[in-house]
Write an enzyme that holds these catalytic residues in place. Structure first.
Site, PDB file in Angstrom:
ATOM      1  N   LYS A  94       0.731  -1.391   0.000  1.00 38.29           N
ATOM      2  CA  LYS A  94      -0.353   0.075  -0.066  1.00 38.29           C
ATOM      3  C   LYS A  94       0.827   1.092   0.065  1.00 38.29           C
ATOM      4  O   LYS A  94       0.999   2.371  -0.763  1.00 38.29           O
ATOM      5  CB  LYS A  94      -0.874   0.163   1.052  1.00 38.29           C
ATOM      6  CG  LYS A  94      -2.128   1.497   0.833  1.00 38.29           C
ATOM      7  CD  LYS A  94      -3.144   0.897   2.297  1.00 38.29           C
ATOM      8  CE  LYS A  94      -2.739   1.318   3.511  1.00 38.29           C
ATOM      9  NZ  LYS A  94      -3.896   1.050   4.802  1.00 38.29           N
ATOM     10  N   LYS A 143      17.208 -10.511 -33.999  1.00 35.64           N
ATOM     11  CA  LYS A 143      16.378  -8.944 -34.406  1.00 35.64           C
ATOM     12  C   LYS A 143      16.276  -9.398 -35.491  1.00 35.64           C
ATOM     13  O   LYS A 143      16.218  -9.907 -36.367  1.00 35.64           O
ATOM     14  CB  LYS A 143      18.040  -7.949 -34.904  1.00 35.64           C
ATOM     15  CG  LYS A 143      18.105  -7.541 -33.756  1.00 35.64           C
ATOM     16  CD  LYS A 143      16.767  -6.745 -32.906  1.00 35.64           C
ATOM     17  CE  LYS A 143      18.028  -6.952 -31.560  1.00 35.64           C
ATOM     18  NZ  LYS A 143      16.470  -5.862 -30.586  1.00 35.64           N
ATOM     19  N   LYS A 169      20.216 -15.453 -27.396  1.00 33.35           N
ATOM     20  CA  LYS A 169      18.913 -14.775 -27.004  1.00 33.35           C
ATOM     21  C   LYS A 169      17.778 -14.538 -27.509  1.00 33.35           C
ATOM     22  O   LYS A 169      18.852 -13.680 -28.980  1.00 33.35           O
ATOM     23  CB  LYS A 169      18.901 -13.872 -25.861  1.00 33.35           C
ATOM     24  CG  LYS A 169      19.306 -12.644 -26.399  1.00 33.35           C
ATOM     25  CD  LYS A 169      19.087 -11.686 -24.567  1.00 33.35           C
ATOM     26  CE  LYS A 169      18.093 -10.796 -24.659  1.00 33.35           C
ATOM     27  NZ  LYS A 169      17.005 -10.277 -25.508  1.00 33.35           N
ATOM     28  N   ASP A 170      17.108 -15.400 -27.696  1.00 35.24           N
ATOM     29  CA  ASP A 170      15.512 -14.743 -28.535  1.00 35.24           C
ATOM     30  C   ASP A 170      15.370 -13.411 -28.113  1.00 35.24           C
ATOM     31  O   ASP A 170      16.080 -12.773 -26.651  1.00 35.24           O
ATOM     32  CB  ASP A 170      14.178 -15.395 -28.309  1.00 35.24           C
ATOM     33  CG  ASP A 170      14.464 -16.979 -28.575  1.00 35.24           C
ATOM     34  OD1 ASP A 170      14.622 -17.321 -30.026  1.00 35.24           O
ATOM     35  OD2 ASP A 170      13.885 -17.032 -28.143  1.00 35.24           O
ATOM     36  N   ASP A 171      14.827 -12.195 -28.908  1.00 32.05           N
ATOM     37  CA  ASP A 171      14.186 -11.534 -28.320  1.00 32.05           C
ATOM     38  C   ASP A 171      13.499 -11.757 -27.591  1.00 32.05           C
ATOM     39  O   ASP A 171      12.252 -12.995 -27.876  1.00 32.05           O
ATOM     40  CB  ASP A 171      13.479 -10.312 -29.467  1.00 32.05           C
ATOM     41  CG  ASP A 171      14.064  -8.573 -29.625  1.00 32.05           C
ATOM     42  OD1 ASP A 171      13.825  -7.817 -30.206  1.00 32.05           O
ATOM     43  OD2 ASP A 171      14.317  -8.858 -28.388  1.00 32.05           O
ATOM     44  N   GLU A 172      12.815 -10.330 -26.500  1.00 34.48           N
ATOM     45  CA  GLU A 172      12.160 -10.581 -25.621  1.00 34.48           C
ATOM     46  C   GLU A 172      10.550 -10.778 -26.323  1.00 34.48           C
ATOM     47  O   GLU A 172       9.435 -10.965 -25.453  1.00 34.48           O
ATOM     48  CB  GLU A 172      12.260 -10.105 -24.052  1.00 34.48           C
ATOM     49  CG  GLU A 172      11.628  -8.487 -24.847  1.00 34.48           C
ATOM     50  CD  GLU A 172      12.230  -7.966 -25.299  1.00 34.48           C
ATOM     51  OE1 GLU A 172      13.744  -7.986 -25.684  1.00 34.48           O
ATOM     52  OE2 GLU A 172      12.421  -6.015 -25.894  1.00 34.48           O
ATOM     53  N   HIS A 260      15.318 -11.150 -18.103  1.00 30.51           N
ATOM     54  CA  HIS A 260      14.755  -9.871 -18.936  1.00 30.51           C
ATOM     55  C   HIS A 260      14.206  -8.669 -18.233  1.00 30.51           C
ATOM     56  O   HIS A 260      13.299  -9.060 -17.880  1.00 30.51           O
ATOM     57  CB  HIS A 260      14.378  -9.920 -20.368  1.00 30.51           C
ATOM     58  CG  HIS A 260      14.231  -9.242 -21.293  1.00 30.51           C
ATOM     59  ND1 HIS A 260      14.007  -7.693 -21.427  1.00 30.51           N
ATOM     60  CD2 HIS A 260      15.002  -9.384 -22.573  1.00 30.51           C
ATOM     61  CE1 HIS A 260      13.838  -6.821 -22.836  1.00 30.51           C
ATOM     62  NE2 HIS A 260      15.148  -7.308 -23.224  1.00 30.51           N
ATOM     63  N   GLY A 333      21.167  -0.887 -27.472  1.00 28.77           N
ATOM     64  CA  GLY A 333      22.225   0.007 -28.561  1.00 28.77           C
ATOM     65  C   GLY A 333      23.327  -0.815 -28.470  1.00 28.77           C
ATOM     66  O   GLY A 333      24.349   0.913 -29.109  1.00 28.77           O
ATOM     67  N   GLY A 356      21.428  -5.288 -33.110  1.00 27.37           N
ATOM     68  CA  GLY A 356      21.669  -3.742 -33.667  1.00 27.37           C
ATOM     69  C   GLY A 356      22.838  -4.340 -33.709  1.00 27.37           C
ATOM     70  O   GLY A 356      23.484  -3.816 -35.261  1.00 27.37           O
TER      71      GLY A 356
HETATM   72  C1  1AE Z   1      17.807  -4.394 -22.382  1.00 26.24           C
HETATM   73  C2  1AE Z   1      16.990  -5.079 -23.318  1.00 26.24           C
HETATM   74  C3  1AE Z   1      18.277  -4.867 -24.594  1.00 26.24           C
HETATM   75  C4  1AE Z   1      16.923  -6.197 -25.675  1.00 26.24           C
HETATM   76  O1  1AE Z   1      16.668  -6.974 -25.450  1.00 26.24           O
HETATM   77  C5  1AE Z   1      17.499  -5.620 -27.091  1.00 26.24           C
HETATM   78  O2  1AE Z   1      16.350  -6.521 -27.670  1.00 26.24           O
HETATM   79  C6  1AE Z   1      18.457  -5.015 -27.319  1.00 26.24           C
HETATM   80  O3  1AE Z   1      18.892  -4.660 -29.110  1.00 26.24           O
HETATM   81  P1  1AE Z   1      20.087  -4.029 -29.681  1.00 26.24           P
HETATM   82  O4  1AE Z   1      19.892  -2.656 -29.031  1.00 26.24           O
HETATM   83  O5  1AE Z   1      21.410  -4.433 -28.711  1.00 26.24           O
HETATM   84  O6  1AE Z   1      19.589  -4.026 -31.361  1.00 26.24           O
HETATM   85 MG    MG Z   2      14.830  -6.800 -27.176  1.00 25.65          MG
END
Ligand code: 1AE
Ligand code: MG
Length: 407
Positions: A94, A143, A169-172, A260, A333, A356
């Site tokens: 609360k 990606k 890793k898979d993307d989340e 994640h 990034g 990326g």
């Molecule tokens: C903080 C999680 C970063 C993430 O899930 C992700 O997909 C990053 O991708 P890039 O920014 O490295 O392309």
């Molecule tokens: Mg991601």
């Protein structure tokens, strides 16, 4: 009696912070105190919260800035069960909705901490799985993962693996779907990992996204492992810390878990509300039992201040917790030109993680992975990226594309 303490920062222009603190200690435990009959006080004493410290900060000479107090309250362990929802609701249920107040830290009692086995692997265990001890690990991220057929996904995995990354890793955002259902996705990717190992000679962990309804998570995890999965990605904020703790404690789920931070931005950024990042993405993740914790880096596309980054790292690595140390994974990034900064800020016990920054390499994903490995090697050999890139073309092309950042 054991106590677990909570540290808060309260903002208020005129409040009596001592009174506020006492109100929290009583209100979140026995409810009321002064008007209780003596007999009742005797009985309730063991359940009464205690104010440990109130440190008021008045703006100096009316200068802009805010009046706040750092308050620590101790909660009797006898008031709650040994699970993270109980601790969180007791200390910030609360209260989280009661004005400008942020939960800065929790220091559970050793008795409470003893209920959590924590990460099965931790940093050392993950390194043992890979046989890599002398450098940071490199992880790449699929990606454009939505809408791909299995073969397309397999090819994307293979190209990442051929670049010499240690983890993929898979993307989340990849959930159960008809194109790449969990068990088939795991099989094709692990097959690609074995194919790549013929070339790279490297072991590789694939963190496939563990999804589905909460009560099916364990079953889905075991289906993935039976299909050959050797790692699981988990959206801990969406599912909850208790779900992570249950997965980490299950002996049948004998693969590393990467937590994640998706949705964490709803909790940690505000100065006045929510839960501080070192607690949310550091201490709680470690107690619950992830082996890696991803969080926004200080210098990428989705940014978290460096002080908070370093606080998360400290919580993941400190000897002050009984659970195994957890890999910090500053993310979002990230490109090869940031590797010197990452290794300078985080040291060698870090995972350099990029999507990326791997797939966006002009030479393709395999070249992107090589560029990251070359950047790590440059730092290990005490070279600048520029000088090292003179005879490492993938790195040269990467720093031409993204530059090098030194601060
Ligand atoms: C903080 C999680 C970063 C993430 O899930 C992700 O997909 C990053 O991708 P890039 O920014 O490295 O392309
Ligand atoms: Mg991601």
């Amino acid at each position: 009696n054991a106590y677990s303490t909570a540290a808060y920062r309260l903002y208020d222009e005129k409040a009596d912070f001592d009174k506020k603190a006492q109100g929290i200690a009583v209100g979140l435990t026995v409810g009321s105190w002064t008007e209780l009959p003596e007999a009742a006080k005797q009985q309730m004493q063991r359940h009464l919260g205690q104010v440990v410290n109130v440190d008021v900060h008045e703006p100096v000479n009316g200068a802009p800035g805010e009046r706040y107090a750092d308050i620590t309250v101790a909660y009797p362990d006898v008031n709650f069960s040994r699970d993270l929802p109980a601790l969180l609701v007791t200390t910030f249920g609360k209260l989280s909705m009661d004005g400008r107040i942020k939960l800065i830290d929790l220091q559970p009692s050793s008795d409470f901490l003893g209920a959590f086995p924590g990460p099965k692997f931790g940093i050392k265990g993950v390194r043992d799985l890979l046989g890599v001890y002398d450098r940071p690990l490199v992880m790449s991220i699929f990606k454009s993962v939505i809408g791909h057929e299995l073969q397309g996904l397999r090819e994307q995995f293979l190209q990442q693996a051929l670049g010499g990354v240690d983890l993929i890793k898979d993307d989340e955002i990849l959930f159960e779907n008809p194109l790449t259902p969990l068990e088939q996705r795991v099989k094709v990717c692990m097959d690609a990992a074995r194919e790549a190992e013929q070339t790279t000679g490297q072991k590789l962990i694939y963190f496939t996204n563990l999804t589905g309804s909460t009560f099916k998570l364990k079953e889905n995890a075991k289906r993935a492992i039976d299909a050959g999965a050797n790692g699981l990605l988990f959206n801990v904020i969406a599912y909850g810390f208790d779900a992570l703790a249950e997965l980490a404690a299950d002996p049948g789920i004998n693969v590393p878990i990467a937590a994640h931070p998706a949705m964490a931005g709803a909790l940690y950024p505000s100065q006045h509300y929510g839960i501080a990042a070192p607690l949310l993405l550091g201490k709680l993740i470690r107690i619950a039992g992830a082996d890696l914790s991803l969080f926004p880096s200080p210098y990428g596309s989705v940014v978290m201040p460096k002080e908070e980054n370093l606080g998360v790292m400290e919580a993941l690595l400190t000897d002050a917790l009984p659970q195994k140390p957890v890999f910090p994974v500053p993310s979002a990034g990230i490109h090869p030109g940031l590797v010197p900064l990452i290794m300078s800020d985080f040291g060698p016990e870090v995972v350099v993680n990029a999507g990326g920054g791997v797939h966006g390499h002009p030479g393709g994903a395999a070249a992107g992975g090589r560029a990251f490995r070359q950047a790590v090697d440059a730092v290990r050999h005490g070279k600048t990226l520029e000088s090292y890139s003179e005879n490492h073309p993938e790195l040269r092309i990467a720093i031409e594309r993204w530059g090098v950042r030194t601060s």
